[in-house]
Design a protein around this motif. Structure first.
Motif, mmCIF file in Angstrom:
data_model
loop_
_atom_site.group_PDB
_atom_site.id
_atom_site.type_symbol
_atom_site.label_atom_id
_atom_site.label_comp_id
_atom_site.label_asym_id
_atom_site.label_seq_id
_atom_site.Cartn_x
_atom_site.Cartn_y
_atom_site.Cartn_z
ATOM 1 N N LEU B 438 0.862 -1.184 0.000
ATOM 2 C CA LEU B 438 0.000 0.000 0.000
ATOM 3 C C LEU B 438 0.896 1.230 0.000
ATOM 4 N N LEU B 439 0.659 2.072 -0.973
ATOM 5 C CA LEU B 439 1.481 3.270 -1.113
ATOM 6 C C LEU B 439 0.560 4.457 -0.903
ATOM 7 N N TRP B 440 0.961 5.374 -0.030
ATOM 8 C CA TRP B 440 0.033 6.411 0.394
ATOM 9 C C TRP B 440 0.725 7.767 0.396
ATOM 10 N N ASN B 441 -0.066 8.827 0.206
ATOM 11 C CA ASN B 441 0.572 10.144 0.205
ATOM 12 C C ASN B 441 0.700 10.740 1.605
ATOM 13 N N GLY B 442 0.214 10.045 2.614
ATOM 14 C CA GLY B 442 0.442 10.485 3.997
ATOM 15 C C GLY B 442 -0.417 11.632 4.460
ATOM 16 N N ARG B 443 -1.437 12.010 3.678
ATOM 17 C CA ARG B 443 -2.099 13.286 3.964
ATOM 18 C C ARG B 443 -3.224 13.256 4.983
ATOM 19 N N SER B 444 -4.005 12.168 5.068
ATOM 20 C CA SER B 444 -5.171 12.355 5.938
ATOM 21 C C SER B 444 -5.367 11.250 6.960
ATOM 22 N N ARG B 630 -5.240 18.831 8.321
ATOM 23 C CA ARG B 630 -6.670 18.591 8.090
ATOM 24 C C ARG B 630 -7.102 19.432 6.889
ATOM 25 N N PRO B 631 -7.424 18.756 5.780
ATOM 26 C CA PRO B 631 -7.808 19.517 4.596
ATOM 27 C C PRO B 631 -9.055 20.346 4.873
ATOM 28 N N VAL B 632 -9.134 21.529 4.275
ATOM 29 C CA VAL B 632 -10.291 22.401 4.463
ATOM 30 C C VAL B 632 -11.314 22.068 3.381
ATOM 31 N N ALA B 636 -8.844 24.276 -2.343
ATOM 32 C CA ALA B 636 -8.111 23.574 -3.383
ATOM 33 C C ALA B 636 -7.469 22.318 -2.806
ATOM 34 N N ILE B 637 -7.185 21.369 -3.695
ATOM 35 C CA ILE B 637 -6.471 20.154 -3.301
ATOM 36 C C ILE B 637 -4.980 20.473 -3.331
ATOM 37 N N LEU B 713 -5.254 26.792 -0.311
ATOM 38 C CA LEU B 713 -5.563 25.555 0.383
ATOM 39 C C LEU B 713 -6.480 25.776 1.584
ATOM 40 N N THR B 714 -6.688 27.020 1.931
ATOM 41 C CA THR B 714 -7.418 27.255 3.172
ATOM 42 C C THR B 714 -8.702 28.026 2.986
#
Ligand SMILES: Cc1cc2nc3c(=O)[nH]c(=O)nc-3n(C[C@H](O)[C@H](O)[C@H](O)COP(=O)(O)O)c2cc1C
Ligand code: SF4
Ligand code: FES
Lengths: 160, 727, 426
Positions: B438-444, B630-632, B636-637, B713-714
């Motif tokens: 499993l390869l992940w971008n670590g973001r959430s 924590r993405p808003v 934007a992504i 991003l915010t």
């Protein structure tokens, strides 16, 4: 490419077990229409095939029947294979160069004739041989060549 | 095993081994040009011809597999004549410009000529004349006359990079390597072709004519730009890094590096650097001594303080910083300044080598070429060789540049949970596979816990890797640069600072004003915090606002370790000279801590405290960290960018970075009345528009490190058309 | 010495290119027999029994080549090599242009035998007219059920697809041909794997020459055993020879292998030297094989005898040179050809042909230097057997033998600074 050839090209995409095989037949269509392969058409073909133009260039540059410069209405290819050479191919080319005023491999200013010395065209028993627009002309002589040129010039006046 | 004889020596090798490798196993060198151990054989140059008994002709050792009882001769008169013959042919048309050739001194044609060549050439006719300086792209220049048509560069781009931008044009003696007029050699792997070119045909525009190979010292290092941790060599002359080469590592990079890794060194000597410690006095930054700087910082950190950063610096520094913070009693620390939740996933930590034998690789929202480029090459290799199955689960399509199945989903975590329960074909495959990576971008956080569930759902082997972090994010996290026992995370610290509740903030290796994914908050925090200290290598907006600036040696000027995505601590050594006022990152931490800056002792301590990072065994996965990115919603992504990641102060790389772009889904573009290439504004970010049909409806994507990106991003991403470029 | 016309039996029948005329002369009986009365294996067995050897140049036994196809259920392809580009060879051309149905029948029967549903005929790009002739013939054959989804109601599908190359001698080499047929540069492939295991589109593939496949028709007609009685044990059957160059009556002649000598072919069938001339050398197997001097002209025309004479039967392209043909000019002409046709992939071929060409050009222009001939000979050694594909060997075939056999003529060019034969030569 004109609409008819484009439609033919699309058919060719389906004509082989794998699409890649359509590339050379499609390039033949382009060469047939323009007498050479213009840069813009490379992009068209690349697009059809789903390739980059770079790839198409790389393939077509391998093959000598695809021209990258415009050719004349009549593409006269004089065979210089050994069998033709020992039966007078050189004299034949020399005659054509002089008669048409072109260097080795060149096109007349009026765009009527292109002369090329080409490698063996599998007409060795009929040497010296010439092909004009890929039709074979066996046992050629300067006289026969002259007759052909005269006839061609008559049919299509050079200012047309 | 197969037994054969090479020059009267018996060799035992695996079936399928090529003669050249069998010979090498007993120390017999066979000269080559086109052969490259990491690529398929071409047998084009004919340099490696050897005599194999019972074969009618000499055989190319690079392409002939061994067979039982084979008898090979590599040094008979006949073979020697063949070697000399091929060299004579190659030299016939080779220009005699060795004295000004960049490859002089490390040219395989020179080396082979000396060892195997004819004493003199008999060629006395005219040499081929071709283009001597053809710019193939922004980085690579080709001297067509020097090219020996080994096709290594072409095969690299075809087989390894999977981007067949290089081709042969024409044929016979006219054959040249080229790209078409309408495509430039803009691959992010282009530099590799320069390194594997056996002659000086391909040269790098930054390195051209800069130094002679024999004047260069080589220093082993590790690339500081992404979590893959490619092994590199610094070529150094008079204390200056003149170029970077790969250093083939069997486990990691297979000898490849990306162009950022290869060319991102110019800032060392030719970019703006922080030169000396500075302390704000009467509103102005003024030089101070290191002693003063350290004592001011130590004192300020005693209060209610916090620390941000660590992913760009050494493991040693991260470890000592953690000790220092414990000493002063602060729990507020976070290395996750960029969009990142965890640099370590749950479950056994994967190895890059897992791509060799995994049956299934699931990529969770990873934009591979931007986040872990060389890992993409390794994946492609095993996909090509044995059909490694790859599935990309993401709201976005087209994240991987190799054949794979797309599982587009707005909710990666939910989809992964469904897969873990065996839903759908992928789910069935996931449960049945022997080995899954499993390869992940670590973001959430959601995906983190879904990974935990997925690992638990399987009975077979499962391993996890996190791309999308920095060169030492794993190390920073393992060393404890995370909030603990209710300590504040990055956002929490900035919020506290903005509310006037934090006395001092130490930032290491980040320009939080341009990098933290909430620029406004970062600005308010800096405004309010009574004391801001910034340690780093280059000046930035944030250092301009600091109360204390601490100039650090860059990785190439320092000894240390980075811990890559596999949790593998890899050493790098100082190659470059540095200005006298700079200190190592770990040295700064040691002085803060009040211990002697003795590298050997510090390293020994780190090795024993963080032993798993230095061990041969697979590392264990992480517990869920506290806090983090924590993405808003509606914003934007966050996209990654190999060239933009963090600060890119390198003058050369900056000159080739593609123009700033913001990507939007077609419906967003339509709503804004904007088209491809138009100038737009997205929450303060001005950029050219790219309409990307692979984005989900409503999506706006900005890449890290662009000016103003963190604003977008915010805030709810509103795209406003500014100027039309398309007409 | 008469010809033995089997393949060329009806070559001069007016209208034989039309299917009804072809059928009136017994056409498509072999295919009918194969498809309706025989299993594919028994057809292949007849070819094995016939001892037919490939007519494209290498002379590999055809039945054995077919037997290498793995029996693993994968799609198989038959590819007919109609690239005929070997200088001096024009036999396939005459066959295709005059009697296209013979080739189509041979291809269909062979496809049946090897279990291929799709067969391809790869024509050199110059055979554009031949392409049209075959295209029409295939349409005729399809209308009569000889090709198509259900050949003669047997339930077997056999499709024949035409493909036109675009000017590259190397595309006659079978793996280069396959690349070209796949739409790529016509570069030869690394072997193994051989086409039998990984050929067209990676599938098991048989590549055979036009004449080889055409010969399957008379083999089925007379039976393999009967065919094998023609010629000798190792060189069975008849062979087409193209005689060209300085002879009175150049042309294609079909003779029984081993039963006719080179002298008979050239002097009797092809009419011998031109008025007042003397033949000084014959290249018997296309431009790629060593040349023979008059003392060797009595060699029998078959694979073994020609090999024993130090040359090869090759493609059967017999090029005759006489006392008005300069050996330097002739070898230069050939070297220009090979230099032009080298694909450029491997070093000895790319650089070697270029170098040899330049030196020969110099000698021909009267600028030869002492040592040039020894160097030429040594460069041939450095090419022979060292190239990626056989084109390298082909390139030096005539030159290497010529340097030995006509040494004095070469030397005279260097010594005199001009051609010793004077003005009349070509
Ligand atoms: C440089 C080169 C050119 C060749 N040209 C031809 C050709 O034009 N026609 C042909 O049938 N075979 C040609 N061949 C031989 C083919 O590679 C192959 O052996 C042949 O098509 C096999 O058919 P056969 O077994 O029926 O002879 C050539 C080989 C080489 C090395
Ligand atoms: S440019 Fe270099 S790597 Fe590429 S083919 Fe030429 S010699 Fe080989
Ligand atoms: S190294 Fe073997 S042919 Fe080039």
């Amino acid at each position: 490419m004109n609409a008819e050839r484009l439609a033919k090209a699309r058919e060719l995409l389906e004509a082989f077990p794998q699409k890649s095989s359509a590339l050379i037949p499609i390039l033949h269509l382009v060469e047939e229409e323009f007498g050479w392969i213009p840069e813009e058409e490379v992009a068209v073909v690349a697009d059809l095939m789903g390739y980059t133009p770079a790839y198409v260039e790389s393939v077509l540059s391998f093959y000598t029947l695809f021209h990258r410069q415009p050719t004349g209405k009549y593409l006269i290819q004089v065979c210089r294979g050994l069998s033709c050479q020992v039966r007078g191919a050189d004299e034949l080319s020399k005659f054509l160069y002089e008669e048409l005023g072109v260097q080795r491999s060149g096109t007349t200013e009026d765009g009527m004739f292109t002369v090329e010395a080409v490698e063996c065209i599998a007409l060795c028993k009929d040497a010296p041989a010439v092909q004009i627009n890929l039709e074979f002309y066996p046992d050629m002589t300067p006289e026969k060549m002259q007759a052909f040129l005269d006839k061609a010039r008559q049919e299509v006046p050079s200012d047309a | 095993m197969i037994t054969l004889t090479v020059d009267d020596r018996e060799v035992q090798v695996q079936p399928g081994t090529l003669i050249i490798d069998a010979a090498k196993a007993v120390g017999i060198e066979i000269p080559v040009f086109c052969y490259h151990p990491r690529m398929d054989p071409a047998a084009a140059c004919r340099m490696c011809l050897v005599r194999v008994e019972k074969m009618p002709k000499l055989m190319p050792a690079c392409a002939t597999p061994v067979s039982e009882g084979m008898v090979v001769h590599t040094d008979t008169d006949e073979v020697q004549k063949a070697h000399a013959g091929v060299l004579e042919f190659l030299l016939a048309n080779h220009p005699l410009d060795c004295p000004i050739c960049d490859k002089g001194g490390e040219c395989e044609l020179q080396d082979n000529s000396i060892a195997y060549g004819p004493r003199a050439t008999r060629f006395a006719d005219s040499k081929r004349h071709l283009d001597k300086a053809r710019a193939l792209g922004p980085i690579v220049e080709l001297d067509q006359e020097r090219c020996i048509q080994c096709t290594r560069c072409i095969r690299f781009m075809d087989e390894v990079a999977g981007d067949p931008v290089l081709t042969v044009h024409d044929r016979g003696g006219h054959a040249v390597i080229d790209t078409a007029e309408n495509r430039t050699f803009d691959s992010i792997f282009s530099g590799n072709t320069i390194e594997i070119c056996p002659v000086g045909a391909l040269t790098s525009r930054p390195f051209r004519f800069k130094a002679r190979p024999w004047d260069l010292d080589e220093v082993d290092s590790v690339c500081p730009h992404c979590p893959v941790g490619c092994n590199i060599k610094l070529s150094v002359r008079h204390g200056e890094v003149k170029r970077i080469l790969s250093r083939d590592s069997e486990e990691i990079d297979w000898g490849w590096i990306c162009d950022r890794g290869r060319f991102g060194y110019g800032f060392l000597k030719h970019g703006e650097r922080l030169e000396q410690p500075m302390l704000r006095k009467d509103g102005k930054l003024a030089p101070v001594s290191w002693d003063e700087a350290v004592s001011v910082l130590r004192e300020r950190m005693q209060g209610n303080s916090g620390a941000l950063g660590g992913g760009r610096h050494s493991l040693e520094a991260a470890y000592l910083l953690r000790r220092f913070l414990d000493q002063v009693g602060t729990k507020n620390v976070d290395h996750r300044v960029l969009p990142l939740y965890s640099a370590i996933a749950p479950g056994p930590v994967g190895r890059i080598d897992d791509v060799n034998d995994a049956d299934l690789l699931i990529s969770l929202d990873v934009e591979l070429l931007e986040e872990a480029p060389v890992l993409a090459l390794r994946m492609r290799e095993f996909q090509r060789k044995r059909g490694l199955r790859i599935v990309s689960v993401s709201p976005r399509r087209g994240l991987l540049d190799m054949p794979h199945q797309e599982a587009q989903t707005p909710d990666v975590a939910a989809t992964l949970r469904a897969i873990a329960q065996g839903e759908g074909d992928i789910g069935q495959e996931f449960l049945a596979a022997q080995k899954v990576l499993l390869l992940w971008n670590g973001r959430s956080e959601d995906v983190f816990s879904a990974i935990g569930a997925a690992v638990a759902a399987r009975s077979g082997e499962t391993a996890t890797l996190v791309a999308g972090s920095l060169a030492n994010s794993f190390g920073a996290q393992a060393a404890g640069l995370l909030p603990k026992d209710g300590g504040l995370d990055a956002r929490g610290m900035l919020e506290a600072a903005a509310a006037g509740q934090l006395d001092a903030l130490l930032v290491i290796g980040h320009d939080i004003l341009s990098e933290f994914p909430d620029a406004e908050l970062a600005a308010q925090a800096i405004e309010k915090v009574p004391f801001l200290a910034v340690a780093g290598t280059v000046p930035s907006e944030t250092t301009g606002r600091a109360d204390l600036v601490l100039p650090l040696a860059a990785w190439a000027e320092s000894d240390g370790h980075f811990v890559n995505m596999e949790g593998r601590a890899q050493p790098y050594a100082a190659g470059s000279d540095r200005s006298p006022q700079l200190v190592d990152d770990w040295e700064l931490m040691a002085r803060l801590l009040g211990i002697a800056p003795d590298y050997e002792a510090i390293l020994a301590e780190v090795q024993s405290a963080l032993a798993p990072l230095f061990a041969a065994e697979r590392r264990q996965g992480a517990e869920a960290p506290e806090g983090g990115y924590r993405p808003v919603p509606g914003a934007a992504i966050a996209g990654a960018s190999i060239y933009y990641k963090g600060v890119t102060p390198d003058p050369f790389l900056n000159s080739i970075v593609p123009q700033t772009r913001v990507a939007v889904a077609p419906d967003v573009a339509e709503a804004a009345g904007a088209a491809e290439d138009d100038e737009v504004e997205v929450s303060g970010l001005r950029a050219a528009l790219h309409v990307d049909p692979d984005l989900p409806p409503g999506a706006v994507l900005v890449r890290a490190g662009q000016e103003g990106a963190n604003h977008a991003l915010t805030r709810a991403a509103e795209v406003r058309a500014l100027a039309r470029r398309s007409e | 010495m008469p010809e033995t016309r089997i393949l060329f039996k009806h070559i001069d029948v007016p209208g034989i290119d039309r299917i009804d005329v072809y059928e009136q002369h017994g056409g498509y009986q072999s295919l009918r027999k194969a498809v309706l009365d025989m299993t594919p294996e028994s057809v292949a067995q007849e070819v094995m029994t016939s001892n037919l050897r490939g007519r494209g140049g290498a002379g590999f036994p055809t039945g054995r080549k077919w037997s290498f196809l793995p029996k693993d259920g994968r799609t198989r392809y038959l590819v007919c090599n109609a690239d005929e580009s070997e200088p001096g060879t024009c036999k396939d051309q005459e066959l295709i242009y005059k009697n296209p149905h013979l080739l189509i029948e041979g291809v269909a029967a062979s496809a049946y035998a090897i279990g291929a549903e799709d067969a391809f005929i790869y024509l050199r790009g110059e055979f554009k007219v031949g392409y049209a002739i075959l295209e029409r013939a295939i349409a005729e054959a399809r209308a009569k059920g000889y090709v198509g989804d259900d050949v003669l109601g047997s339930g077997r599908r056999i499709e024949i697809t035409l493909y036109l190359g675009a000017g590259a001698y190397i595309c006659g080499e079978e793996t280069a041909l396959l690349n070209s047929l796949e739409g790529k540069r016509g570069q030869p492939r690394l072997k193994p794997p051989f086409p039998a295991t990984a050929g067209l589109y990676g599938m098991p593939t048989v590549v055979n020459n036009v004449e080889t496949l055409a010969a399957v028709v008379p083999i089925l007609e007379m039976g393999g055993a009967e065919y094998s009685k023609l010629g000798s044990e190792k060189s069975a059957g008849t062979k087409l020879f193209s005689v060209s160059g300085t002879v009175r009556n150049p042309g294609n002649f079909e003779v029984e292998l081993n039963k006719v000598t080179l002298r008979e072919l050239v002097y009797d069938l092809a009419g011998g030297p031109l008025e007042g001339r003397e033949i000084k050398g014959i290249i018997p197997g296309g431009s790629s094989v060593p040349i023979l001097t008059p003392d060797k002209f009595d060699v029998a025309l078959d694979y073994e005898s020609l090999a024993a004479a130090g040359t090869m039967l090759g493609s059967g392209g017999v090029i005759v040179l006489d006392d008005h043909s300069c050996i330097v000019k002739s070898t230069l002409r050939l070297m220009e050809f090979y230099r032009h046709e080298s694909c450029g992939f491997c070093t000895p071929c790319r650089e070697g042909t270029m170098w040899l060409d330049q030196v020969l050009e110099r000698i021909e222009a009267g600028l030869g230097r002492p040592g040039d001939l020894e160097m030429l000979a040594d460069l041939c050694v450095n090419i022979e057997g060292r190239t990626f594909c056989p084109l390298g060997d082909a390139a030096i075939g005539v030159l290497k033998s010529g340097l030995e056999l006509y040494h004095e003529e070469y030397q005279a060019h260097i010594d005199q600074g001009c051609c010793p034969l004077g003005e009349v030569v070509r």
